[in-house]
Design a protein around this motif. Structure first.
Motif, PDB file in Angstrom:
ATOM      1  N   GLY A   1       0.777  -1.229   0.000  1.00  0.00           N
ATOM      2  CA  GLY A   1       0.000   0.000   0.000  1.00  0.00           C
ATOM      3  C   GLY A   1       0.812   1.283   0.000  1.00  0.00           C
ATOM      4  N   GLU A   2       2.110   1.179  -0.254  1.00  0.00           N
ATOM      5  CA  GLU A   2       2.915   2.403  -0.318  1.00  0.00           C
ATOM      6  C   GLU A   2       3.811   2.382  -1.550  1.00  0.00           C
ATOM      7  N   ALA A   3       4.223   3.575  -1.966  1.00  0.00           N
ATOM      8  CA  ALA A   3       5.104   3.674  -3.137  1.00  0.00           C
ATOM      9  C   ALA A   3       6.522   3.349  -2.719  1.00  0.00           C
ATOM     10  N   VAL A   4       7.166   2.491  -3.514  1.00  0.00           N
ATOM     11  CA  VAL A   4       8.568   2.141  -3.241  1.00  0.00           C
ATOM     12  C   VAL A   4       9.384   2.236  -4.531  1.00  0.00           C
ATOM     13  N   VAL A   5      10.684   2.326  -4.348  1.00  0.00           N
ATOM     14  CA  VAL A   5      11.598   2.325  -5.485  1.00  0.00           C
ATOM     15  C   VAL A   5      12.568   1.155  -5.319  1.00  0.00           C
ATOM     16  N   ASP A   6      12.819   0.443  -6.420  1.00  0.00           N
ATOM     17  CA  ASP A   6      13.832  -0.615  -6.433  1.00  0.00           C
ATOM     18  C   ASP A   6      15.081  -0.057  -7.111  1.00  0.00           C
ATOM     19  N   LEU A   7      16.219  -0.276  -6.476  1.00  0.00           N
ATOM     20  CA  LEU A   7      17.481   0.247  -6.990  1.00  0.00           C
ATOM     21  C   LEU A   7      18.466  -0.879  -7.259  1.00  0.00           C
ATOM     22  N   ALA A   8      19.212  -0.736  -8.339  1.00  0.00           N
ATOM     23  CA  ALA A   8      20.386  -1.591  -8.553  1.00  0.00           C
ATOM     24  C   ALA A   8      21.582  -0.828  -7.999  1.00  0.00           C
ATOM     25  N   ILE A   9      22.378  -1.521  -7.206  1.00  0.00           N
ATOM     26  CA  ILE A   9      23.503  -0.880  -6.522  1.00  0.00           C
ATOM     27  C   ILE A   9      24.805  -1.429  -7.095  1.00  0.00           C
ATOM     28  N   SER A  10      25.759  -0.539  -7.318  1.00  0.00           N
ATOM     29  CA  SER A  10      27.061  -0.988  -7.807  1.00  0.00           C
ATOM     30  C   SER A  10      28.141  -0.060  -7.258  1.00  0.00           C
ATOM     31  N   THR A  11      29.231  -0.651  -6.803  1.00  0.00           N
ATOM     32  CA  THR A  11      30.371   0.151  -6.356  1.00  0.00           C
ATOM     33  C   THR A  11      31.595  -0.319  -7.111  1.00  0.00           C
ATOM     34  N   VAL A  12      32.322   0.632  -7.679  1.00  0.00           N
ATOM     35  CA  VAL A  12      33.504   0.301  -8.483  1.00  0.00           C
ATOM     36  C   VAL A  12      34.730   1.005  -7.910  1.00  0.00           C
ATOM     37  N   ASN A  13      35.898   0.416  -8.170  1.00  0.00           N
ATOM     38  CA  ASN A  13      37.142   1.061  -7.727  1.00  0.00           C
ATOM     39  C   ASN A  13      37.684   1.960  -8.843  1.00  0.00           C
ATOM     40  N   GLN A  14      38.871   2.516  -8.601  1.00  0.00           N
ATOM     41  CA  GLN A  14      39.468   3.490  -9.531  1.00  0.00           C
ATOM     42  C   GLN A  14      39.792   2.879 -10.888  1.00  0.00           C
ATOM     43  N   ASP A  15      39.849   1.552 -10.972  1.00  0.00           N
ATOM     44  CA  ASP A  15      40.103   0.891 -12.258  1.00  0.00           C
ATOM     45  C   ASP A  15      38.814   0.430 -12.932  1.00  0.00           C
ATOM     46  N   GLY A  16      37.688   0.778 -12.331  1.00  0.00           N
ATOM     47  CA  GLY A  16      36.404   0.379 -12.910  1.00  0.00           C
ATOM     48  C   GLY A  16      35.994  -1.038 -12.554  1.00  0.00           C
ATOM     49  N   VAL A  17      36.743  -1.693 -11.668  1.00  0.00           N
ATOM     50  CA  VAL A  17      36.381  -3.052 -11.245  1.00  0.00           C
ATOM     51  C   VAL A  17      35.247  -2.960 -10.228  1.00  0.00           C
ATOM     52  N   GLU A  18      34.191  -3.741 -10.477  1.00  0.00           N
ATOM     53  CA  GLU A  18      33.050  -3.727  -9.551  1.00  0.00           C
ATOM     54  C   GLU A  18      33.433  -4.503  -8.289  1.00  0.00           C
ATOM     55  N   VAL A  19      33.353  -3.839  -7.139  1.00  0.00           N
ATOM     56  CA  VAL A  19      33.715  -4.495  -5.881  1.00  0.00           C
ATOM     57  C   VAL A  19      32.485  -5.030  -5.157  1.00  0.00           C
ATOM     58  N   ILE A  20      31.363  -4.344  -5.275  1.00  0.00           N
ATOM     59  CA  ILE A  20      30.100  -4.953  -4.851  1.00  0.00           C
ATOM     60  C   ILE A  20      29.000  -4.614  -5.842  1.00  0.00           C
ATOM     61  N   SER A  21      28.045  -5.552  -5.936  1.00  0.00           N
ATOM     62  CA  SER A  21      26.818  -5.280  -6.687  1.00  0.00           C
ATOM     63  C   SER A  21      25.683  -5.691  -5.773  1.00  0.00           C
ATOM     64  N   GLY A  22      24.543  -5.056  -5.949  1.00  0.00           N
ATOM     65  CA  GLY A  22      23.448  -5.392  -5.056  1.00  0.00           C
ATOM     66  C   GLY A  22      22.165  -4.698  -5.441  1.00  0.00           C
ATOM     67  N   SER A  23      21.263  -4.650  -4.483  1.00  0.00           N
ATOM     68  CA  SER A  23      19.962  -4.040  -4.729  1.00  0.00           C
ATOM     69  C   SER A  23      19.443  -3.449  -3.435  1.00  0.00           C
ATOM     70  N   ALA A  24      18.499  -2.537  -3.589  1.00  0.00           N
ATOM     71  CA  ALA A  24      17.856  -1.936  -2.419  1.00  0.00           C
ATOM     72  C   ALA A  24      16.431  -1.581  -2.786  1.00  0.00           C
ATOM     73  N   THR A  25      15.570  -1.590  -1.788  1.00  0.00           N
ATOM     74  CA  THR A  25      14.197  -1.129  -1.955  1.00  0.00           C
ATOM     75  C   THR A  25      13.927  -0.099  -0.864  1.00  0.00           C
ATOM     76  N   ALA A  26      13.373   1.032  -1.265  1.00  0.00           N
ATOM     77  CA  ALA A  26      13.112   2.103  -0.294  1.00  0.00           C
ATOM     78  C   ALA A  26      11.704   2.661  -0.476  1.00  0.00           C
ATOM     79  N   ARG A  27      11.153   3.106   0.629  1.00  0.00           N
ATOM     80  CA  ARG A  27       9.850   3.756   0.655  1.00  0.00           C
ATOM     81  C   ARG A  27       9.997   5.159   0.056  1.00  0.00           C
ATOM     82  N   LEU A  28       9.025   5.555  -0.740  1.00  0.00           N
ATOM     83  CA  LEU A  28       9.029   6.907  -1.313  1.00  0.00           C
ATOM     84  C   LEU A  28       8.031   7.782  -0.569  1.00  0.00           C
ATOM     85  N   ALA A  29       8.340   9.073  -0.519  1.00  0.00           N
ATOM     86  CA  ALA A  29       7.388  10.023   0.068  1.00  0.00           C
ATOM     87  C   ALA A  29       6.323  10.339  -0.977  1.00  0.00           C
ATOM     88  N   ASP A  30       5.135  10.706  -0.520  1.00  0.00           N
ATOM     89  CA  ASP A  30       4.023  11.031  -1.437  1.00  0.00           C
ATOM     90  C   ASP A  30       4.326  12.301  -2.223  1.00  0.00           C
TER      91      ASP A  30
END
Lengths: 140, 165
Positions: free
Chosen positions: A111-140
């Protein structure tokens, strides 16, 4: 300030440099705060001479914590419903990490608005060190 | 899923402050109850990965030196406990971590962490060696018995040193 439902669309991207030239001392600081004193992260002699690594390396959870700052900066305080990552490569002293969130979906959940996110963190060489996801509640 | 352990995890303001500093987060919502951010959030909150710091309160946590006990880090010798290595190189690494937030912990919460074992599986590594994965699920419940955070952790043990990508 929570992210507003009307202000977000699929494909939006948010990016933050979450650490520059990571210091060994910050890894020690994380060990002290988190309680994970594994010498692989804090003891260069053990890490190199006993465990066979080139140097100490950051806790995966330090990278997840640094990346979490980017996520909460984007979605707002207390808005996260889920946050998960996979650790893909090690993070070493001297690394500079850039964390990003990309909007994958804007939808309703419980019953609430949410956003799904793809998460990625890369180092100075562009190598992905973590990948993941998140879901957060949105304000109206 | 068998229960591995259960322990109390008191959530304290100074611990949240130190944890937020360590992850490079200067957001006042983690530090200053008088800040606008904290007022908007109904008070100080814990950062998203803070529950990992429950390790401080796990009486048996194996990655904390115990007073009077052996420790495998360096002292006079590169390791204080050569026996440690017989379990494999390092004590295993963290493969995945997932949090589900029913609400976000706050200073003053008295959480109880209940750790249960999950699935286990094996995989061949790309550079040879066997990777052994194991999952654990930790439920953090508050003083009223309400579920606050569910954490799912996947660890991996390697039969050889993990090489840099």
């Amino acid at each position: 300030m929570a992210l507003e439902a009307g202000a977000v669309k699929v494909g939006d991207r948010y990016e933050v440099v979450v650490v520059e030239d990571l210091k060994r001392t910050q890894i020690v600081q994380y060990a002290g705060a988190s309680g994970d004193y594994n010498p692989l992260h804090t003891d260069e002699i053990f890490a190199t001479e006993v465990a066979g690594y080139p140097k100490v390396f950051a806790h995966g959870m330090l990278t997840m914590g640094l990346t979490g700052r980017m996520v909460t900066d984007y979605v707002g305080d207390g808005a996260l419903k889920k946050y998960g990552v996979r650790f893909k490569a090690q993070v070493w002293p001297g690394d500079t990490l850039t964390a990003s969130a990309t909007v994958e979906a804007v939808r309703e959940e419980d019953g609430e608005a949410v956003v799904d996110l793809a998460i990625s963190t890369v180092n100075q060489d562009g190598v992905e060190v973590i990948s993941g996801s998140a879901t957060a509640r949105l304000a109206d | 899923m068998s229960k591995l352990k259960e322990f109390d995890f008191p959530v304290e303001a100074s611990h949240i402050l130190m944890f937020a500093r360590a992850v490079g987060d200067a957001n006042p919502v983690y530090a200053d109850p008088g800040s606008e951010a904290a007022r908007a959030a109904g008070g100080v909150l814990a950062p998203p990965t803070f529950c990992q710091a429950s390790a401080q309160f796990d009486p048996d946590y194996f990655l904390r030196p115990k007073i009077g006990g052996k420790w495998f880090g360096s002292g006079a010798e590169p390791t204080g406990d050569p026996e440690y290595l017989k379990g494999g190189v390092g004590s295993g690494l963290h493969a995945e971590q997932h949090f589900e937030y029913h609400r976000h912990p706050r200073p003053g919460d008295r959480l109880t962490a209940t750790v249960r074992s999950g699935k286990t599986w094996e995989k061949q590594g790309r550079r040879g060696g066997t990777l052994s994965f194991s999952e654990s699920i930790t439920e953090y419940r508050d003083q009223d018995g309400e579920l606050v955070v569910t954490a799912r952790s996947i660890g991996v043990k390697t039969s050889q040193v993990v090489e840099q990508e």
